[in-house]
Motif scaffolding. Structure first.
Motif, PDB file in Angstrom:
ATOM      1  N   MET A 170       0.849  -1.179   0.000  1.00 28.95           N
ATOM      2  CA  MET A 170       0.000   0.000   0.000  1.00 28.95           C
ATOM      3  C   MET A 170       0.893   1.240   0.000  1.00 28.95           C
ATOM      4  O   MET A 170       2.063   1.183   0.357  1.00 28.95           O
ATOM      5  CB  MET A 170      -0.891   0.013   1.244  1.00 28.95           C
ATOM      6  N   ASN A 171       0.306   2.354  -0.360  1.00 28.46           N
ATOM      7  CA  ASN A 171       0.977   3.648  -0.333  1.00 28.46           C
ATOM      8  C   ASN A 171       0.331   4.477   0.769  1.00 28.46           C
ATOM      9  O   ASN A 171      -0.868   4.728   0.716  1.00 28.46           O
ATOM     10  CB  ASN A 171       0.823   4.356  -1.678  1.00 28.46           C
ATOM     11  N   LEU A 172       1.114   4.899   1.737  1.00 32.11           N
ATOM     12  CA  LEU A 172       0.596   5.666   2.874  1.00 32.11           C
ATOM     13  C   LEU A 172       1.083   7.098   2.781  1.00 32.11           C
ATOM     14  O   LEU A 172       2.275   7.359   2.567  1.00 32.11           O
ATOM     15  CB  LEU A 172       1.070   5.043   4.195  1.00 32.11           C
ATOM     16  N   LYS A 173       0.144   8.037   2.939  1.00 30.24           N
ATOM     17  CA  LYS A 173       0.484   9.455   2.986  1.00 30.24           C
ATOM     18  C   LYS A 173      -0.192  10.047   4.211  1.00 30.24           C
ATOM     19  O   LYS A 173      -1.410   9.941   4.357  1.00 30.24           O
ATOM     20  CB  LYS A 173       0.027  10.166   1.719  1.00 30.24           C
ATOM     21  N   ILE A 174       0.613  10.654   5.094  1.00 27.36           N
ATOM     22  CA  ILE A 174       0.093  11.310   6.294  1.00 27.36           C
ATOM     23  C   ILE A 174       0.152  12.813   6.053  1.00 27.36           C
ATOM     24  O   ILE A 174       1.239  13.375   5.869  1.00 27.36           O
ATOM     25  CB  ILE A 174       0.895  10.918   7.547  1.00 27.36           C
ATOM     26  N   LEU A 175      -1.022  13.426   6.037  1.00 27.72           N
ATOM     27  CA  LEU A 175      -1.137  14.849   5.716  1.00 27.72           C
ATOM     28  C   LEU A 175      -1.430  15.673   6.962  1.00 27.72           C
ATOM     29  O   LEU A 175      -2.272  15.299   7.774  1.00 27.72           O
ATOM     30  CB  LEU A 175      -2.260  15.065   4.707  1.00 27.72           C
ATOM     31  N   LEU A 176      -0.746  16.799   7.085  1.00 26.60           N
ATOM     32  CA  LEU A 176      -1.032  17.808   8.106  1.00 26.60           C
ATOM     33  C   LEU A 176      -1.665  18.997   7.393  1.00 26.60           C
ATOM     34  O   LEU A 176      -1.642  19.067   6.156  1.00 26.60           O
ATOM     35  CB  LEU A 176       0.261  18.212   8.815  1.00 26.60           C
ATOM     36  N   PRO A 177      -2.241  19.945   8.123  1.00 28.30           N
ATOM     37  CA  PRO A 177      -2.918  21.064   7.442  1.00 28.30           C
ATOM     38  C   PRO A 177      -2.056  21.816   6.426  1.00 28.30           C
ATOM     39  O   PRO A 177      -2.561  22.270   5.411  1.00 28.30           O
ATOM     40  CB  PRO A 177      -3.330  21.979   8.595  1.00 28.30           C
ATOM     41  N   ASP A 195     -12.173  -0.718   0.276  1.00 23.86           N
ATOM     42  CA  ASP A 195     -12.030   0.716   0.515  1.00 23.86           C
ATOM     43  C   ASP A 195     -12.870   1.124   1.720  1.00 23.86           C
ATOM     44  O   ASP A 195     -13.944   0.558   1.966  1.00 23.86           O
ATOM     45  CB  ASP A 195     -12.479   1.504  -0.709  1.00 23.86           C
ATOM     46  N   CYS A 196     -12.383   2.118   2.467  1.00 21.75           N
ATOM     47  CA  CYS A 196     -13.126   2.561   3.652  1.00 21.75           C
ATOM     48  C   CYS A 196     -12.716   3.974   4.035  1.00 21.75           C
ATOM     49  O   CYS A 196     -11.723   4.507   3.567  1.00 21.75           O
ATOM     50  CB  CYS A 196     -12.888   1.611   4.826  1.00 21.75           C
ATOM     51  N   VAL A 212      -8.628   7.549   4.879  1.00 17.42           N
ATOM     52  CA  VAL A 212      -9.351   7.129   3.683  1.00 17.42           C
ATOM     53  C   VAL A 212      -8.496   6.103   2.953  1.00 17.42           C
ATOM     54  O   VAL A 212      -7.339   6.381   2.631  1.00 17.42           O
ATOM     55  CB  VAL A 212      -9.633   8.329   2.739  1.00 17.42           C
ATOM     56  N   LYS A 213      -9.065   4.923   2.702  1.00 17.06           N
ATOM     57  CA  LYS A 213      -8.377   3.890   1.921  1.00 17.06           C
ATOM     58  C   LYS A 213      -9.123   3.710   0.612  1.00 17.06           C
ATOM     59  O   LYS A 213     -10.304   3.410   0.592  1.00 17.06           O
ATOM     60  CB  LYS A 213      -8.329   2.554   2.649  1.00 17.06           C
ATOM     61  N   THR A 214      -8.404   3.936  -0.500  1.00 18.25           N
ATOM     62  CA  THR A 214      -8.963   3.707  -1.827  1.00 18.25           C
ATOM     63  C   THR A 214      -7.938   2.922  -2.627  1.00 18.25           C
ATOM     64  O   THR A 214      -6.851   3.425  -2.907  1.00 18.25           O
ATOM     65  CB  THR A 214      -9.288   5.025  -2.554  1.00 18.25           C
ATOM     66  N   GLY A 215      -8.274   1.692  -2.938  1.00 15.73           N
ATOM     67  CA  GLY A 215      -7.333   0.839  -3.650  1.00 15.73           C
ATOM     68  C   GLY A 215      -6.097   0.593  -2.813  1.00 15.73           C
ATOM     69  O   GLY A 215      -6.184   0.172  -1.660  1.00 15.73           O
TER      70      GLY A 215
END
Length: 130
Positions: free
Chosen positions: A1-8, A38-39, A68-71
């Motif tokens: 999977m590809n994980l991206k953690i976003l801050l404001p 997906d969820c 959010v998980k998409t694909g």
């Protein structure tokens, strides 16, 4: 999977080859594997755990947010995040910084609600006097 953690205002972390993700929601902890459907989940302040072949198991203290998980893509959007390897220290950070901030926000919201209700009452009285 590809994980991206976003801050404001920036990307906190971005990883590829993530084997699993464990996060905390209002209903408790839950895990994501690559083949999961997906969820979307609302996150509470806690520890986000993810594992990659290259880095092993990694921990991030996160504030409230959304997952959010998409694909194969997992996006985590939170207000604050702190990375580290010492779980006790991260847990302490969550308790001290994120939960205290939430209490302060609740106090501010309470004051704002009182100000708004006072304004509405005065405005209604003003219209009634007209």
């Amino acid at each position: 999977m590809n994980l991206k953690i976003l801050l404001p205002f920036r990307v906190f972390d971005q990883k590829t080859g993530v084997q699993r993700v464990v996060a905390e929601s209002h209903a408790g902890s839950f895990g994501l594997l690559p083949q999961r459907l997906d969820c979307v989940a609302s996150l509470v302040p806690g520890i986000l755990v993810y594992e990659t072949d290259a880095d092993g198991e990694l921990f991030v203290a996160v504030d409230e947010g959304v997952l959010v998980k998409t694909g194969d893509d997992v996006l985590v959007s939170v207000r604050q995040a702190i990375g580290g390897t010492d779980l006790a220290r991260l847990r302490h950070s969550v308790e001290q910084e994120f939960l205290t901030l939430n209490e302060s926000e609740r106090n501010v919201r309470s004051v704002m609600a009182k100000l708004e209700s006072g304004f509405i009452q005065r405005f209604a009285g003003f219209q009634h006097d007209r």
